[in-house]
Motif scaffolding. Sequence first.
Motif, short mmCIF file in Angstrom:
data_model
loop_
_atom_site.label_atom_id
_atom_site.label_comp_id
_atom_site.label_asym_id
_atom_site.label_seq_id
_atom_site.Cartn_x
_atom_site.Cartn_y
_atom_site.Cartn_z
N ARG A 145 0.84 -1.20 0.00
CA ARG A 145 0.00 0.00 0.00
C ARG A 145 0.87 1.25 0.00
NH1 ARG A 145 -3.48 0.13 4.82
NH2 ARG A 145 -4.52 1.87 3.78
N ARG A 146 1.99 1.21 0.71
CA ARG A 146 2.91 2.36 0.69
C ARG A 146 3.58 2.50 -0.68
NH1 ARG A 146 6.78 1.02 3.95
NH2 ARG A 146 5.92 -0.66 5.22
N GLN A 147 3.88 1.37 -1.31
CA GLN A 147 4.45 1.40 -2.66
C GLN A 147 3.45 1.88 -3.70
OE1 GLN A 147 7.36 -2.57 -2.50
NE2 GLN A 147 5.35 -2.70 -3.40
N GLY A 148 2.18 1.57 -3.44
CA GLY A 148 1.13 1.88 -4.40
C GLY A 148 0.83 0.75 -5.36
N VAL A 201 -7.77 1.93 -3.43
CA VAL A 201 -6.49 1.31 -3.80
C VAL A 201 -6.74 0.41 -5.01
CG1 VAL A 201 -4.58 -0.13 -3.03
CG2 VAL A 201 -5.74 1.39 -1.41
#
Length: 277
Positions: free
Chosen positions: A125-128, A173
Amino acid sequence: MTTPSRPGTAVVTGAAGGLGRAIAAALHADGWQVLLTDVDPTAVAAAAVPLGGWSGPLDVRDEAACAAVAARAAERGRLGLWVNNAGILATGPSWTQDAATRRRIVEVNALGAMNGTLAALDVMRRQGAGHVLNVVSLAGLVAAPGETVYAASKHALIAFSLGTLADLRAAGVRDVHVSCLCPDGIWTPMLHDRLDDPGAAASFTGTLLSAERVAARAARLARRPRPVVTVPRWRGAQVRLLDALPGLAIRLTPVVLAVGRAGQRRQRRRLTGGPRT
């Protein structure tokens, strides 16, 4: 339309042998840098030698350990894939299994996969972007007589996977994916010792798959995520029909078990080269 995953770093749990090792090999051949993990550090280190030598111990029941593995994998680049493959099987009616056995099956097959999924999602999720691939079973789609607690753990994993995917989309997301791979019985050590086990008959009702065939499908799924994929496809349609008609499925249980026992006998004959009853 989903976006194909680009090879980056991948984690495979339960990778010391059987299907996990085959999946790791297929991903390595497809260009992934694969971190092989297993509760047996010696065995997984040996399995990793021809695949780049990247391995580490992991008990998937340990939430903090899963998080540490995800962080370690991300140190080499983008964590593109996490494969929750670790699983255990115990057979027999649910009332014949003690509390410790039931707990261990659920902790490894369901809670362990949840730990891995959430550890990976924290990074992804932080990476996308990223992809979690959960190895389930056809037993996750329909109740399997003789494998009740195992099937319950796999049902839980299906629900968790699809619910998590829905939660990701609801949160906006779009490029983090969760897939479920549901194979029929696979001729791996999990079934090698079950040829004389009446509780495992449901796993022999189809044609046993090779680990390499399922691993090849996993590698394709890693590239193009889908919520649920069955191997073979026709067996997925069959078990979904039984799931939609539970009364019929219960009435057919004696037939299913008879077919499974016949499958066990066929497999024994293949191994011994002659008739065995």
